[in-house]
Scaffold this active site. Structure first.
Site, PDB file in Angstrom:
ATOM      1  N   HIS A   1       0.845  -1.196   0.000  1.00 13.76           N
ATOM      2  CA  HIS A   1       0.000   0.000   0.000  1.00 13.76           C
ATOM      3  C   HIS A   1       0.877   1.241   0.000  1.00 13.76           C
ATOM      4  O   HIS A   1       1.883   1.293   0.705  1.00 13.76           O
ATOM      5  CB  HIS A   1      -0.911   0.012   1.235  1.00 13.76           C
ATOM      6  CG  HIS A   1      -1.530   1.353   1.480  1.00 13.76           C
ATOM      7  ND1 HIS A   1      -2.506   1.873   0.658  1.00 13.76           N
ATOM      8  CD2 HIS A   1      -1.275   2.307   2.404  1.00 13.76           C
ATOM      9  CE1 HIS A   1      -2.842   3.078   1.095  1.00 13.76           C
ATOM     10  NE2 HIS A   1      -2.099   3.365   2.153  1.00 13.76           N
TER      11      HIS A   1
ATOM     12  N   HIS B   1      -9.340  11.191   4.518  1.00 10.69           N
ATOM     13  CA  HIS B   1      -9.031  12.386   5.310  1.00 10.69           C
ATOM     14  C   HIS B   1     -10.266  13.236   5.549  1.00 10.69           C
ATOM     15  O   HIS B   1     -10.247  14.146   6.372  1.00 10.69           O
ATOM     16  CB  HIS B   1      -7.958  13.227   4.613  1.00 10.69           C
ATOM     17  CG  HIS B   1      -6.657  12.490   4.484  1.00 10.69           C
ATOM     18  ND1 HIS B   1      -6.264  11.881   3.316  1.00 10.69           N
ATOM     19  CD2 HIS B   1      -5.703  12.214   5.388  1.00 10.69           C
ATOM     20  CE1 HIS B   1      -5.112  11.278   3.521  1.00 10.69           C
ATOM     21  NE2 HIS B   1      -4.746  11.467   4.758  1.00 10.69           N
TER      22      HIS B   1
HETATM   23  N1  GLN Z   1      -1.991  -0.145   7.254  1.00  9.53           N
HETATM   24  C1  GLN Z   1      -1.906   1.232   7.617  1.00  9.53           C
HETATM   25  C2  GLN Z   1      -3.270   1.717   8.083  1.00  9.53           C
HETATM   26  O1  GLN Z   1      -4.228   1.310   7.584  1.00  9.53           O
HETATM   27  C3  GLN Z   1      -1.432   2.074   6.484  1.00  9.53           C
HETATM   28  C4  GLN Z   1      -1.206   3.504   6.888  1.00  9.53           C
HETATM   29  C5  GLN Z   1      -0.546   4.341   5.835  1.00  9.53           C
HETATM   30  O2  GLN Z   1      -0.437   3.954   4.709  1.00  9.53           O
HETATM   31  N2  GLN Z   1      -0.082   5.496   6.206  1.00  9.53           N
HETATM   32  O3  GLN Z   1      -3.369   2.562   8.932  1.00  9.53           O
HETATM   33 ZN    ZN Z   2      -1.945   5.057   3.237  1.00  7.22          ZN
END
Ligand code: GLN
Ligand code: ZN
Length: 763
Positions: free
Chosen positions: A650, A703
């Site tokens: 991610h 956000h």
């Molecule tokens: N796995 C993390 C979450 O869901 C990913 C956070 C991020 O990418 N900043 O909080």
């Molecule tokens: Zn993220």
């Protein structure tokens, strides 16, 4: 000889006083006068902490950000906040934070609502600035109030004051023309404002002004090189002596340009730019001051004072009083004072220097240069002893880790089968529908979670009770996800305070400060863990939690890890070995966890690399090398698994154009990314590259508290399917949900799941 000065002091306060003051003011719990008084107190304390300096920075204090301060000074606030009826400080916060700033509520009908200024990273640091906005019609009007007030304060307190401003070329280069006009066309008008400012500062008693131009360490095309010459020729008429300050890297091909600007002095970063210095010495006209940043302003380690002196003494000999010494950059990027640390063990603490200690180091160096090393023999001996203990410490050097790294060979980073083959095996095992739905990992960090963690930390909640509380939270999130009908579940990360700290706490080679806070933006601070030694993973870190979650459901639960590059980029790291070497050790530790998760029956494992992009070097010429070792590290962490184990990664940012090839080289089966705000346009980069693996483009901005509609999500995914074949698309939010409320998360995810069903039906 050897003037000692500082480029900037941390403004947040040793106990984060500014953070709490700002937040109280924004909430309406304290007055503007109280906030102003706090600012004055912090400035006074910070000047006191710098009392030994020959020149102390003034104007480095800010209520939010030094770039935004500069926009105010230059009269360049965005049009949308002009005409505000409230106080100027409230208007300043409106640019920083949007309409929610206090004072704006009274003006909701007329001039209250406004979008915040864009925020972006300050060079390759973790500090974020508010991007100046330009347009063809932009004009400037000097408002020197802030600087003059602080200058008067400093002088009244007997501070040998050196005002600090962001230089015109850096200010222009880091801003954005919102109408696509040519920013450089604004330079003449901008220079008039700067000339006025410098004259005003000189009139008010500033002999020297520090003008920060860190863009000099980046690749500059001819127009921008020309802008430098133009600017400083224009400004040389001002009576103030200018110290142009560069930092964060090497001048390289800009050396000649920097050395020959018509200014009185040049500051360079002698920590990351050491190789620049000798050639620079030959280029720099004799009458100019050369300020060398010899103490690392971005890391927490003690300086090797003897080594610096060996190198510095001949330079000092040659330049006499035209040599100044300073930290490499503003100390904004390090914590304030090591004296606040009571829990760090004494041996480790003896290796460290925070802002206050770094200034002490400079004093020792200066005295050694002025009066000989014998005059500071004790300090030098103590420094040498600390460094020797660090060099020899078995806590730093673990032969087993070294051997494991030496044992890495090419097969570590390679999956057995190619992606299509793996995808087929995973499909057979996981039996997911088209457009599978998932989330990024975290669910709301509720008050009860935070209470349990605080209670555990304070010793009021024992281990067993804490574990039971976390298991209950995990169960809750699994039940909610099942009810929503999500396809690949997560455990929700209830037990994690922070995605780096959580792992750092369990890895060998990491330490944690108690109050080593560093400003990230505005009132937001981070406390980067300190990676001091060879990294090992003594025991599993996540298996218990993920296995518990998996035991509660028949749906696949995704194991959740932070990747090696992100661990590295969000920590203070070792300076006694290359970053790439530390990254490789982290990769091996995470690889062990990945394999243990797989052994425990976890079929899907996500390795977050949220900070991969921000580690990119400032110069493009160095990108390839960085991406090479960063991608290798990820592959080593991830690719030890069987073909039917699905690896996700991610990344939460939206600029992929330059790095799609590197992302493809990571070879994760699925990547989830932030895309909602760009309305899927950023998938163009992936389409263009013919990105071969699966992608989950975020369908809503986490956000914002807004609930995305089902139609909107369908619409976005259709746009995505126009770029990436539908059989390789996933449906998920932009990022983790930890900052949201359940009341927002549930309807948003329900719409997301419904949208996925619509898409399947239409397919
Ligand atoms: N796995 C993390 C979450 O869901 C990913 C956070 C991020 O990418 N900043 O909080
Ligand atoms: Zn993220």
């Amino acid at each position: 000889m050897a003037v000692v000065h500082n480029l900037g002091f941390p403004r947040i306060g040793a106990k984060r006083e500014l953070k709490f003051g700002l937040e109280a003011y924004w909430k309406g719990d304290s007055s503007r006068d109280a906030l102003q008084a706090l600012g004055a107190t912090l400035r006074r304390d910070h000047w006191q902490a710098q009392a030994g300096l020959d020149l102390a920075p003034v104007g480095d204090f800010s209520f939010y950000d030094q770039m935004l301060d500069m926009s105010v000074t230059l009269g360049n606030l965005p049009e949308r906040v002009q005409g505000f009826h409230g106080d100027a400080l409230d208007n300043y916060f409106r640019v920083a934070r949007g309409r929610s700033a206090q004072g704006a509520e009274d003006h909701a009908g007329c001039c209250g609502g406004v979008a915040a200024g864009e925020m972006t990273k300050w060079f390759d640091t973790n500090y974020h600035y508010i991007v100046p906005e330009f347009g063809a019609a932009t004009s400037f009007a000097l408002d020197a109030t802030r600087l003059l007030t602080q200058l008067a304060e400093a002088r009244a307190q007997g501070v040998k004051a050196k005002p600090v401003i962001v230089g015109p070329v850096t200010y222009l280069a880091l801003g954005k023309a919102r109408d696509g006009s040519d920013k450089l066309a604004l330079l003449p008008a901008l220079l008039d404002a700067y000339a006025q400012l410098l004259c005003t500062l000189a009139e008010h008693g500033a002999e020297w002004v520090q003008v920060d131009e860190p863009v000099l360490v980046t690749e500059l095309d001819l127009d921008w090189q020309h802008a430098f010459n133009l600017s400083y020729h224009h400004l040389k008429a001002c009576p103030a002596k200018l110290l142009v300050a560069t930092y964060f890297g090497q001048l390289e091909e800009n050396r000649y340009l920097a050395a020959n600007l018509p200014v009185a002095g040049l500051h360079v970063d002698a920590v990351c730019g050491r190789d620049d210095i000798v050639p620079l010495l030959n280029l720099l006209p004799d009458h100019k001051v050369l300020s060398l940043g010899v103490v690392d302003g971005r890391n927490v380690w003690k300086t090797d004072l003897a080594a610096v002196l060996d190198w510095l003494e001949p330079i000092a000999e040659r330049r006499g009083e035209r040599l100044w010494i300073a930290p490499s950059c503003s100390l904004l990027h390090v914590p304030v004072d090591l004296a606040g640390e009571r829990r760090l063990d004494p041996e480790l603490a003896s290796w460290l220097a925070f802002a206050v200690q770094k200034l002490d180091e400079l004093q020792v160096l200066a005295r050694a240069l002025r009066e000989g090393r014998a005059s500071v023999a004790d300090a030098l001996a103590a420094n040498a002893a600390a460094l020797a203990s660090r060099r020899a410490s078995p806590r730093v050097h673990d032969p087993a880790v070294r051997a494991a790294v030496a044992g890495i060979d090419a097969h570590f980073g390679r999956r057995h089968g190619a992606y299509p083959e793996r995808a087929a095996r995973q499909a057979a095992l996981l039996r997911l529908p088209p457009y599978p739905t998932t989330t990024i990992g975290s669910f709301p960090q509720t008050a009860s979670i935070r209470q349990a963690r605080a209670g555990h930390k304070a010793g009021q909640l024992d281990d067993a009770a804490y574990r039971a509380a976390m298991r209950a939270e995990i169960e809750r999130s699994v039940r909610e996800q099942e009810a929503l009908g999500l396809d690949v579940l997560v455990h929700g990360e209830a037990e994690r305070n922070d995605m780096v700290e959580y792992f750092g706490e369990q890895l060998q080679g990491y330490a944690f400060s108690e109050s080593g806070w560093v400003q990230s933006y505005g009132s937001r601070c981070v406390k980067p863990p300190i990676l001091f030694g060879d990294v090992g993973r003594p025991r599993t870190m996540t298996v218990e939690w993920i296995a518990h979650a998996q035991s509660l459901t028949a749906k696949p639960v995704k194991g959740m890890l932070t990747g090696p590059v992100t661990m590295l980029n969000w920590s203070f790291v070792r300076d006694d070995q290359p970053r790439s070497a530390s990254c490789l050790q982290l990769a091996l530790a995470i690889r062990q966890e990945v394999l243990d998760l797989e052994r425990a029956g976890v079929r899907v494992i996500q390795i977050d690399e949220a900070a991969l992009r921000e580690g990119l070097p400032l110069r493009r010429a160095q990108w390839k090398r960085y991406l090479g070792w960063a991608v290798d590290a990820f592959r080593i962490a991830a690719n030890g698994v069987r073909d039917d184990t699905q690896i996700h990664t991610h990344m939460c940012y939206s600029e992929f154009n330059d790095i799609v090839a590197a992302i493809a080289a990571m070879d994760a089966d699925v990547i989830t990314i932030e895309t909602a705000r760009s309305s899927m346009e950023l998938l163009d980069a992936f389409e263009h590259f013919a990105y071969p693996n699966a992608i989950g483009p975020g369908v809503y901005d986490i956000h914002s508290p807004n609930i995305p509609s089902r139609e909107h999500i369908v619409d976005l995914m259709r746009k995505a399917a126009g770029r990436i074949p539908a059989e390789r698309l996933w449906v998920n939010p932009d990022c983790g949900l930890k900052t949201r409320q359940w009341a927002e998360v549930l309807p948003a995810l329900a719409n997301m799941v419904a949208a996925a069903r619509d898409l399947r039906q239409a397919a």
